[in-house]
Motif scaffolding. Sequence first.
Motif, PDB file in Angstrom:
ATOM      1  N   MET A   1     -18.778  22.319  13.353  1.00 32.86           N
ATOM      2  CA  MET A   1     -19.166  23.308  14.273  1.00 32.86           C
ATOM      3  C   MET A   1     -19.072  24.776  13.463  1.00 32.86           C
ATOM      4  SD  MET A   1     -16.813  24.329  17.732  1.00 32.86           S
ATOM      5  CE  MET A   1     -17.747  23.239  18.830  1.00 32.86           C
ATOM      6  N   LYS A   2     -19.976  25.691  14.039  1.00 35.02           N
ATOM      7  CA  LYS A   2     -20.066  26.905  13.315  1.00 35.02           C
ATOM      8  C   LYS A   2     -18.982  27.831  14.290  1.00 35.02           C
ATOM      9  CE  LYS A   2     -24.191  26.903  10.799  1.00 35.02           C
ATOM     10  NZ  LYS A   2     -23.474  27.026   9.449  1.00 35.02           N
ATOM     11  N   TYR A   3     -18.502  28.724  13.678  1.00 35.66           N
ATOM     12  CA  TYR A   3     -17.590  29.769  14.340  1.00 35.66           C
ATOM     13  C   TYR A   3     -18.341  30.396  15.409  1.00 35.66           C
ATOM     14  CZ  TYR A   3     -14.176  33.378  15.267  1.00 35.66           C
ATOM     15  OH  TYR A   3     -13.363  34.264  15.927  1.00 35.66           O
ATOM     16  N   SER A   4     -19.604  30.695  15.296  1.00 34.89           N
ATOM     17  CA  SER A   4     -20.211  31.269  16.568  1.00 34.89           C
ATOM     18  C   SER A   4     -20.568  30.434  17.637  1.00 34.89           C
ATOM     19  CB  SER A   4     -21.651  31.785  15.976  1.00 34.89           C
ATOM     20  OG  SER A   4     -22.490  30.536  15.545  1.00 34.89           O
ATOM     21  N   LYS A   5     -20.587  29.067  17.619  1.00 36.49           N
ATOM     22  CA  LYS A   5     -20.573  28.147  18.518  1.00 36.49           C
ATOM     23  C   LYS A   5     -19.336  28.006  19.163  1.00 36.49           C
ATOM     24  CE  LYS A   5     -22.245  23.713  19.914  1.00 36.49           C
ATOM     25  NZ  LYS A   5     -23.479  22.839  19.934  1.00 36.49           N
ATOM     26  N   LEU A   6     -18.151  28.220  18.485  1.00 41.90           N
ATOM     27  CA  LEU A   6     -16.760  27.974  19.087  1.00 41.90           C
ATOM     28  C   LEU A   6     -16.630  29.019  19.898  1.00 41.90           C
ATOM     29  CD1 LEU A   6     -14.133  26.897  19.185  1.00 41.90           C
ATOM     30  CD2 LEU A   6     -13.416  28.127  17.140  1.00 41.90           C
TER      31      LEU A   6
ATOM     32  N   PRO B   1     -13.976  16.176  22.091  1.00 44.69           N
ATOM     33  CA  PRO B   1     -13.279  15.863  20.715  1.00 44.69           C
ATOM     34  C   PRO B   1     -12.617  16.843  20.453  1.00 44.69           C
ATOM     35  CG  PRO B   1     -15.699  16.720  20.764  1.00 44.69           C
ATOM     36  CD  PRO B   1     -15.351  16.206  22.079  1.00 44.69           C
ATOM     37  N   ILE B   2     -11.465  16.824  19.642  1.00 43.91           N
ATOM     38  CA  ILE B   2     -10.641  17.923  18.973  1.00 43.91           C
ATOM     39  C   ILE B   2     -11.521  18.605  17.920  1.00 43.91           C
ATOM     40  CG2 ILE B   2      -8.793  18.212  17.590  1.00 43.91           C
ATOM     41  CD1 ILE B   2      -7.350  16.096  18.580  1.00 43.91           C
ATOM     42  N   ILE B   3     -11.230  20.152  17.801  1.00 49.00           N
ATOM     43  CA  ILE B   3     -11.986  20.723  16.899  1.00 49.00           C
ATOM     44  C   ILE B   3     -11.153  21.117  15.824  1.00 49.00           C
ATOM     45  CG2 ILE B   3     -12.704  23.314  16.751  1.00 49.00           C
ATOM     46  CD1 ILE B   3     -13.195  23.342  19.760  1.00 49.00           C
ATOM     47  N   ARG B   4     -11.501  20.714  14.672  1.00 50.54           N
ATOM     48  CA  ARG B   4     -10.731  20.869  13.363  1.00 50.54           C
ATOM     49  C   ARG B   4     -11.202  21.993  12.574  1.00 50.54           C
ATOM     50  NH1 ARG B   4      -8.171  16.321   9.890  1.00 50.54           N
ATOM     51  NH2 ARG B   4      -6.626  16.700  11.290  1.00 50.54           N
ATOM     52  N   LEU B   5     -10.771  23.141  12.438  1.00 49.34           N
ATOM     53  CA  LEU B   5     -10.884  24.108  11.534  1.00 49.34           C
ATOM     54  C   LEU B   5     -10.203  23.986   9.988  1.00 49.34           C
ATOM     55  CD1 LEU B   5     -10.304  27.142  13.922  1.00 49.34           C
ATOM     56  CD2 LEU B   5     -12.353  25.832  13.460  1.00 49.34           C
TER      57      LEU B   5
END
Length: 93
Positions: A1-6, A64-68
Amino acid sequence: MKYSKLLQYQGYIYLNSIFEPEDNALIVDIERCKISGNVAEEKTGESTSSSSSYASIDVDYALPIIRLTFDWYIAYAVRNESFTVIEEYEMYK
């Protein structure tokens, strides 16, 4: 996932974990949440115009969990937001 989508995500988030798998690397796991039940409102202070609202915020296990993952970093800080107030003038991008 890109930061802009987050940033487009409109729900609530919860920090599940933050850890360093090796020196100068960082992993942040974020769970998405939903409000459960009714929102309750409570008067705060002597003024009748001052109030706060609260409700139960629960993890939405259907999402789903977001993992950075950061391969390297210079510094990071963790702040417990349970002890802070978001002011109306605070803006972010």
